[in-house]
Design a protein around this motif. Structure first.
Motif, PDB file in Angstrom:
ATOM      1  N   VAL A 295       0.857  -1.181   0.000  1.00 14.72           N
ATOM      2  CA  VAL A 295       0.000   0.000   0.000  1.00 14.72           C
ATOM      3  C   VAL A 295       0.895   1.234   0.000  1.00 14.72           C
ATOM      4  O   VAL A 295       2.029   1.198   0.497  1.00 14.72           O
ATOM      5  CB  VAL A 295      -0.947   0.020   1.216  1.00 14.72           C
ATOM      6  CG1 VAL A 295      -1.918  -1.147   1.178  1.00 14.72           C
ATOM      7  CG2 VAL A 295      -0.166   0.036   2.522  1.00 14.72           C
ATOM      8  N   TYR A 296       0.379   2.318  -0.555  1.00 16.36           N
ATOM      9  CA  TYR A 296       1.142   3.562  -0.586  1.00 16.36           C
ATOM     10  C   TYR A 296       0.732   4.405   0.614  1.00 16.36           C
ATOM     11  O   TYR A 296      -0.459   4.598   0.870  1.00 16.36           O
ATOM     12  CB  TYR A 296       0.885   4.326  -1.882  1.00 16.36           C
ATOM     13  CG  TYR A 296       1.663   5.620  -1.935  1.00 16.36           C
ATOM     14  CD1 TYR A 296       3.028   5.610  -2.170  1.00 16.36           C
ATOM     15  CD2 TYR A 296       1.038   6.840  -1.699  1.00 16.36           C
ATOM     16  CE1 TYR A 296       3.767   6.783  -2.180  1.00 16.36           C
ATOM     17  CE2 TYR A 296       1.759   8.024  -1.709  1.00 16.36           C
ATOM     18  CZ  TYR A 296       3.130   7.986  -1.943  1.00 16.36           C
ATOM     19  OH  TYR A 296       3.869   9.145  -1.943  1.00 16.36           O
ATOM     20  N   THR A 297       1.695   4.920   1.366  1.00 14.41           N
ATOM     21  CA  THR A 297       1.388   5.686   2.573  1.00 14.41           C
ATOM     22  C   THR A 297       2.177   6.990   2.628  1.00 14.41           C
ATOM     23  O   THR A 297       3.263   7.099   2.054  1.00 14.41           O
ATOM     24  CB  THR A 297       1.713   4.873   3.847  1.00 14.41           C
ATOM     25  OG1 THR A 297       3.121   4.616   3.903  1.00 14.41           O
ATOM     26  CG2 THR A 297       0.955   3.553   3.862  1.00 14.41           C
ATOM     27  N   TRP A 298       1.620   7.965   3.332  1.00  8.05           N
ATOM     28  CA  TRP A 298       2.357   9.188   3.677  1.00  8.05           C
ATOM     29  C   TRP A 298       1.683   9.836   4.881  1.00  8.05           C
ATOM     30  O   TRP A 298       0.495   9.633   5.135  1.00  8.05           O
ATOM     31  CB  TRP A 298       2.419  10.175   2.497  1.00  8.05           C
ATOM     32  CG  TRP A 298       1.178  10.989   2.290  1.00  8.05           C
ATOM     33  CD1 TRP A 298       0.903  12.241   2.763  1.00  8.05           C
ATOM     34  CD2 TRP A 298       0.009  10.600   1.546  1.00  8.05           C
ATOM     35  NE1 TRP A 298      -0.333  12.664   2.369  1.00  8.05           N
ATOM     36  CE2 TRP A 298      -0.907  11.678   1.617  1.00  8.05           C
ATOM     37  CE3 TRP A 298      -0.348   9.459   0.828  1.00  8.05           C
ATOM     38  CZ2 TRP A 298      -2.158  11.627   1.005  1.00  8.05           C
ATOM     39  CZ3 TRP A 298      -1.585   9.411   0.222  1.00  8.05           C
ATOM     40  CH2 TRP A 298      -2.471  10.480   0.305  1.00  8.05           C
ATOM     41  N   ASP A 299       2.457  10.585   5.617  1.00  6.77           N
ATOM     42  CA  ASP A 299       1.971  11.278   6.810  1.00  6.77           C
ATOM     43  C   ASP A 299       1.350  12.605   6.377  1.00  6.77           C
ATOM     44  O   ASP A 299       2.031  13.477   5.831  1.00  6.77           O
ATOM     45  CB  ASP A 299       3.133  11.513   7.779  1.00  6.77           C
ATOM     46  CG  ASP A 299       2.679  12.049   9.133  1.00  6.77           C
ATOM     47  OD1 ASP A 299       1.640  12.732   9.187  1.00  6.77           O
ATOM     48  OD2 ASP A 299       3.380  11.801  10.126  1.00  6.77           O
ATOM     49  N   MET A 300       0.059  12.775   6.633  1.00  2.00           N
ATOM     50  CA  MET A 300      -0.648  13.981   6.194  1.00  2.00           C
ATOM     51  C   MET A 300      -0.238  15.229   6.958  1.00  2.00           C
ATOM     52  O   MET A 300      -0.565  16.343   6.546  1.00  2.00           O
ATOM     53  CB  MET A 300      -2.166  13.769   6.307  1.00  2.00           C
ATOM     54  CG  MET A 300      -2.722  12.765   5.319  1.00  2.00           C
ATOM     55  SD  MET A 300      -4.537  12.591   5.422  1.00  2.00           S
ATOM     56  CE  MET A 300      -4.692  11.655   6.945  1.00  2.00           C
ATOM     57  N   THR A 301       0.484  15.061   8.058  1.00  2.00           N
ATOM     58  CA  THR A 301       0.983  16.236   8.775  1.00  2.00           C
ATOM     59  C   THR A 301       2.334  16.691   8.246  1.00  2.00           C
ATOM     60  O   THR A 301       2.855  17.716   8.683  1.00  2.00           O
ATOM     61  CB  THR A 301       1.107  15.940  10.286  1.00  2.00           C
ATOM     62  OG1 THR A 301       2.129  14.966  10.499  1.00  2.00           O
ATOM     63  CG2 THR A 301      -0.204  15.443  10.854  1.00  2.00           C
TER      64      THR A 301
END
Length: 503
Positions: free
Chosen positions: A349-355
């Protein structure tokens, strides 16, 4: 805090380069707007960074698709059912396709925002065969365009709430099996109640007392009826419905046995990677916030209005803040329905921190690593109609099994930027919208109109302060110049003026 501006300039240059990719002197004249498509494998193996994916998503959102891209669906309806090729016009305002681009409707006040009443859509008319050219309520449900800012936070909130509700359901089943008797548990998550669920000793479930969500207990935070699970599902639906652009994950060879499902002579119109990119772009749009001006009387009115909003019970549905425990967005959504990519179909899955990454302004973590999402919604469906006020009960067609009188609680965090109001966009002032709140909202509606005019005006002034902020805003609470504002230092009625200062 100048980085967003610098980055925007660099991305503009990269965007121009991307538009030119694939061109040669032999390719002048008409051709597809999307010259290159995104490879999902490159997303999953980490070959593409966040901003490459984000930029491609924005390109897709803004693109005015043409026939070379695959615009149009001569052989299918807007729901994907087969029809006689050529039996429907290339464009039709009601049954669609009716738009060249996503940004054609989502553009107010900026790309990804809401839309004027002129951009209204006619939900369920897209399923008609032959096409429907009437806008009467007997044939479709007319809806105004909603803004997408903050959508990533909303999707992740809905996933956490769904997980909580499923945990309650599973606990009820386990307790019923252990005690060999029926067990009824309250469905609560993040301070919001969704009724109760009863499990019998044999594991069967009674969901008749479930309230404000489907019996599957999956929070669906998109569409005004709350019937779409994710930005990915929303994008797959909208691309086919509004533009006649089919994604391979829903209409490609693996699912339908053909590469040209809509029979427009263009194969594989949108790749799996394209849908990931446009989902990421929407999820990473800036977070709406609040503008409290430096004018002391107006600032005081806003804060008084916010307190009154809570005092008269508006927060019973328009919950001011819901806590997101983990601000890391992951794509795809594990609750996606059939026809939309799910984690099991990916290598990663592709992830990133929205902050950390996304279009500004970004949300901030608290000391526990959580994000307080001030969206002013409970992500629950409510009935807004009664015998006296039925303006919101004009719809006649049932969508996805949801009663016509029920709507998902509107997110108010961008209400100051998203006029007109109401699900049809046919109300021009906030007071008009409040006036027609019946049913579940009747008590707070009546308390509002029992207030003196001055206090009603203060509530409206508070609502007007909730807006889509500039990308380079220094905080989610700013003054009219985009500079961070300390709410605790705003002048109160009898306080000296010199205390109204900025952070």
């Amino acid at each position: 805090m100048k980085l967003p501006m610098i980055h925007t300039a660099l991305r503009c240059a990269a965007f121009g380069a991307l538009l030119m990719t694939g061109w040669s002197m032999a390719q002048i004249g008409d051709g597809p707007i999307i010259r290159e498509h995104m490879d999902q494998a490159q997303i999953e193996n980490g070959s593409l960074d966040f901003w490459q994916i984000f930029d491609h998503g924005e390109l897709l959102f803004a693109a005015k698709f043409n026939t070379y891209d695959g615009q149009g669906r001569p052989g299918t309806t807007g729901t994907g059912a087969a029809r006689e090729p050529g039996s429907a016009p290339a464009f039709i305002r009601t049954s669609a396709p009716e738009s060249n681009s996503c940004a054609g409707c989502h553009n107010d006040p900026v790309r990804g925002g809401a839309g004027d009443i002129v951009a209204n859509v006619f939900v369920l008319a897209q399923a008609a065969d032959p096409v429907q050219d009437s806008v009467m309520a007997t044939f479709s449900n007319e809806r105004n365009t909603l803004g997408m800012h903050g959508a990533g936070l909303i999707e992740m909130l809905s996933r956490e709430m769904t997980a909580d509700l499923h945990a309650v359901r599973d606990l009820a089943v386990a307790q019923a099996a252990e005690t060999n008797a029926s067990v009824t548990l309250s469905l609560d998550t993040k301070g919001v109640n969704f009724g109760t669920i009863t499990a019998a000793a044999d594991g069967t479930l009674d969901t008749s007392a479930v309230d404000g969500v489907d019996a599957d207990l999956i929070i669906k935070p998109f569409h005004q009826k709350g019937v779409v699970v994710s930005l990915r599902e929303f994008s797959n639906n909208a691309m086919n419905h509004h533009h006649g652009m089919q994604s391979t994950e829903r209409f490609g060879m693996a699912r339908t046995g053909t590469k040209d499902f809509d029979q427009d002579a263009v194969e594989d119109e949108l790749t799996v990677g394209d849908i990931t990119a446009i989902s990421v772009w929407q999820a990473a749009l800036g977070t709406p916030g609040q503008i409290i001006p430096n004018d002391a009387p107006r600032a005081r009115a806003i804060l008084r209005g916010e307190r009154l909003f809570k005092d008269i019970g508006c927060e019973s549905c328009h919950v001011s803040s819901l806590t997101l425990n983990d601000p890391v967005f992951s794509e795809p959504n594990p609750y996606n329905p059939e026809g939309n990519l799910v984690p099991a179909e990916t290598t990663a899955v592709y992830t990133w921190d929205m902050t950390v990454l996304g279009q500004g302004p970004l949300p901030r973590k608290n000391h526990l690593g959580q994000v307080e999402v001030r969206a002013f919604t409970d992500l629950k469906r409510h009935n807004l109609c009664d015998d006296d006020y039925s303006h919101f009960c004009n719809e006649q067609l049932v969508q996805a099994g949801v009663p016509t009188e029920e709507f998902l609680t509107r997110k108010l965090w961008d209400v100051g930027s998203s006029a007109p109001f109401g699900h049809r966009g046919d109300l021009t002032t906030m007071t008009e919208a409040i006036h027609y709140h019946g049913g579940d909202a009747r008590a707070s509606r009546d308390q509002y109109f029992a207030l003196p005019q001055r206090q009603r005006d203060e509530i409206v002034e508070f609502l007007k302060s909730l807006q889509i902020l500039p990308r380079d805003a220094q905080s989610l609470i700013v003054d009219e110049n985009g500079q961070a504002k300390n709410r605790n230092r705003v002048v109160r009625k009898n306080a000296p003026v010199q205390r109204d200062v900025m952070e």
